[in-house]
Design a protein around this motif. Structure first.
Motif, PDB file in Angstrom:
ATOM      1  N   ARG A   1       0.829  -1.211   0.000  1.00 24.90           N
ATOM      2  CA  ARG A   1       0.000   0.000   0.000  1.00 24.90           C
ATOM      3  C   ARG A   1       0.862   1.259   0.000  1.00 24.90           C
ATOM      4  O   ARG A   1       0.556   2.238  -0.690  1.00 24.90           O
ATOM      5  N   ILE A   2       1.937   1.244   0.776  1.00 23.60           N
ATOM      6  CA  ILE A   2       2.813   2.422   0.819  1.00 23.60           C
ATOM      7  C   ILE A   2       3.431   2.683  -0.552  1.00 23.60           C
ATOM      8  O   ILE A   2       3.415   3.813  -1.063  1.00 23.60           O
ATOM      9  N   ILE A   3       3.976   1.640  -1.174  1.00 22.76           N
ATOM     10  CA  ILE A   3       4.666   1.834  -2.449  1.00 22.76           C
ATOM     11  C   ILE A   3       3.693   2.225  -3.555  1.00 22.76           C
ATOM     12  O   ILE A   3       3.967   3.133  -4.348  1.00 22.76           O
ATOM     13  N   THR A   4       2.550   1.566  -3.620  1.00 22.53           N
ATOM     14  CA  THR A   4       1.616   1.894  -4.696  1.00 22.53           C
ATOM     15  C   THR A   4       1.023   3.288  -4.516  1.00 22.53           C
ATOM     16  O   THR A   4       0.731   3.976  -5.495  1.00 22.53           O
ATOM     17  N   ARG A   5       0.867   3.742  -3.275  1.00 24.52           N
ATOM     18  CA  ARG A   5       0.356   5.100  -3.059  1.00 24.52           C
ATOM     19  C   ARG A   5       1.422   6.157  -3.328  1.00 24.52           C
ATOM     20  O   ARG A   5       1.135   7.193  -3.935  1.00 24.52           O
ATOM     21  N   THR A   6       2.651   5.927  -2.870  1.00 25.52           N
ATOM     22  CA  THR A   6       3.684   6.953  -3.029  1.00 25.52           C
ATOM     23  C   THR A   6       4.275   6.976  -4.433  1.00 25.52           C
ATOM     24  O   THR A   6       4.509   8.049  -4.995  1.00 25.52           O
ATOM     25  N   MET A   7       4.500   5.802  -5.011  1.00 28.38           N
ATOM     26  CA  MET A   7       5.152   5.740  -6.316  1.00 28.38           C
ATOM     27  C   MET A   7       4.179   5.878  -7.480  1.00 28.38           C
ATOM     28  O   MET A   7       4.530   6.387  -8.542  1.00 28.38           O
ATOM     29  N   PHE A   8       2.921   5.410  -7.283  1.00 29.91           N
ATOM     30  CA  PHE A   8       1.993   5.351  -8.409  1.00 29.91           C
ATOM     31  C   PHE A   8       0.645   6.003  -8.108  1.00 29.91           C
ATOM     32  O   PHE A   8      -0.294   5.866  -8.880  1.00 29.91           O
ATOM     33  N   SER A   9       0.554   6.694  -6.959  1.00 31.47           N
ATOM     34  CA  SER A   9      -0.659   7.436  -6.583  1.00 31.47           C
ATOM     35  C   SER A   9      -1.909   6.564  -6.619  1.00 31.47           C
ATOM     36  O   SER A   9      -2.993   7.017  -6.991  1.00 31.47           O
ATOM     37  N   ALA A  10      -1.757   5.301  -6.252  1.00 33.16           N
ATOM     38  CA  ALA A  10      -2.910   4.398  -6.225  1.00 33.16           C
ATOM     39  C   ALA A  10      -3.698   4.597  -4.941  1.00 33.16           C
ATOM     40  O   ALA A  10      -3.177   5.067  -3.929  1.00 33.16           O
ATOM     41  N   ASP A  11      -4.953   4.225  -4.978  1.00 30.10           N
ATOM     42  CA  ASP A  11      -5.801   4.222  -3.787  1.00 30.10           C
ATOM     43  C   ASP A  11      -5.413   3.011  -2.944  1.00 30.10           C
ATOM     44  O   ASP A  11      -5.491   1.872  -3.401  1.00 30.10           O
TER      45      ASP A  11
END
Length: 449
Positions: A151-161
């Motif tokens: 969750r951290i990587i997808t939110r910070t790197m790819f702005s995912a929910d």
């Protein structure tokens, strides 16, 4: 037999090679004890992996030399040749010249100003994860660590929910994906990779899931424009990367970022569960630094000194990048041995980190090794969890911050206790794949007052 060359280095051939297979069975079956044994054989030790000869660097200065001499050594060898099949032409698997361009393109996502933006997400996700736990519950730590780091990587790197189905699918698939890559990298014969075993089927399904999620994210970003201007996808669109190159970079970042950090966090929590006094000290420090209402900033690692030393020692004990290779690109002499182009050179941070002459009592988990006076006595190249030189992990500061903050938050709120009985063998002598996993690791939660 060990020989000392004119350069002063000791060289030898590792004993115990099997017909046709060489040392592949030992490396596949008991890799960590095998690697520890090589340090006693010399500074440069010759192995055989199937029919191929390979040279293992067992001294920190040779390790440093190979990673910084880009004229004679480049990514390649039996491990990276297989890794490239999964990661394509991402940052972790391209030759030097391509890597230099890619690193320059992606570096803005890992600069200090970008890291400052990520800190709040790291804190928010760790608080959310640890708030969902219950007193006296028994949880499998690495499963929760995978979900948190994903969750951290997808939110910070790819702005995912962070609550999206795509994030959940990535978190669920990456353990099988990581294990499959590691198993295929160390397999001496490609035929074994194609057998219809349950492990191979899980790996193929994980590959399919990862590809679907990544391709979907890229397609969505193409349709929506660049989106947030500061994440990794926006940078790649701005740099004019094609879909294939974007896909390779995203898979590389997810592969290099999720399993490595999740395993390191899991091991750090394991070591703290075995040392309640140390865990209490980490908790007190974290409670003071992360007091209610206090923000997080770039000085966080400095103020979380003890938590940072726990993470540093964890990455010494079980470095995430525990084993990799380089290939000789032009004739070169290494430790007095002439190596021809195409020769594989093997490197293991785990081996270096467990040399008793560098780290007294290397099997002891000792955070005081990283007090300034003791750390200053280490020779160059003695601590290399993220590599060194131009190929050093682009996300090293990101990962250290992420793991340290997560460890501090979790430990400030929860005391994690081992279950009754002896420590399971797989936690005393783990069998690594792509990374050294502490799985399964079941711990009991006790809420701190």
């Amino acid at each position: 037999m060990t020989a000392t060359t004119a350069t002063g280095y000791r060289t030898s051939r590792a004993p115990g090679a099997r017909p046709l297979l060489g040392h592949a069975p030992a490396l596949f079956r008991d890799p960590l004890p095998f690697l520890r044994s090589l340090a006693e054989r010399g500074d440069l030790v010759e192995l055989r992996l199937g029919p191929q000869r390979a040279m293992m660097c067992c001294s920190p200065d040779l390790f440093h030399h190979v990673l910084t001499d880009t004229r004679h050594f480049d990514k390649g060898g039996p491990l990276f040749d297989k890794l490239k099949w999964f990661l394509g032409d991402g940052l972790g698997s391209t030759p030097h010249e391509v890597h230099r361009r890619q690193r320059r393109q992606l570096q803005p996502a890992f600069r200090p100003d970008a890291l400052s933006r990520y800190l709040e997400v790291m804190l928010e996700e760790t608080l959310s994860t640890s708030s969902g736990w219950h007193d006296d519950a028994v949880i499998e730590i690495e499963q929760h660590a995978y979900q948190l780091i994903a969750r951290i990587i997808t939110r910070t790197m790819f702005s995912a929910d962070g609550s999206s189905a795509a994030v959940a699918r990535i978190a669920a698939s990456y353990p099988d994906f990581h294990e499959g890559i590691g198993r295929h990298m160390r397999s001496p014969f490609r035929l074994l990779d194609r057998l219809p075993t349950s492990a191979n089927r899980r790996f193929r399904q994980a590959c399919s899931t990862v590809s679907q999620v990544v391709d979907g994210a890229i397609d969505a970003r193409r349709l929506d424009g660049t989106g947030p201007g500061h994440d990794l996808l926006a940078l790649m669109v701005k740099e004019g990367m094609g879909d294939r190159e974007m896909r390779d970079q995203v898979v590389t970042m997810l592969t290099g970022g999720i399993g490595t950090s999740a395993s390191a966090l899991g091991w750090a929590l394991f070591f703290l569960s075995r040392d309640p006094a140390l865990a209490d000290s980490v908790a007190k420090e974290a409670q003071a630094v992360l007091a209610e209402g206090a923000g997080v900033d770039r000085d966080l690692l400095t103020r979380l000194d003890l938590a940072r030393r726990v993470v540093t020692e964890t990455l010494r004990y079980y470095p995430s990048a525990w084993f990799f290779s380089r290939t000789v690109t032009s004739p070169v002499e290494l430790a007095g041995r002439r190596l021809r182009p195409g020769t594989a050179v093997l490197l293991s941070p785990y081996l270096i980190h467990h040399r008793a002459d560098l780290y007294p009592e290397p099997e002891l988990f000792d955070v005081d090794r990283w007090l300034p006076a003791r750390r200053a006595r280490l020779p160059r190249g003695a601590y290399i969890p993220f590599g060194v030189g131009s190929r050093k992990c682009i996300g090293d500061v990101y990962a250290l911050t992420e793991i340290t903050l997560a460890l501090a938050v979790i430990t400030s709120r929860w005391q994690l206790e081992p279950l009754p009985g002896p420590v399971p063998h797989h936690l005393l002598e783990p069998r690594p794949w792509t990374v050294i996993h502490p799985a399964p690791l079941h711990l009991r939660l006790r809420r701190r007052l």
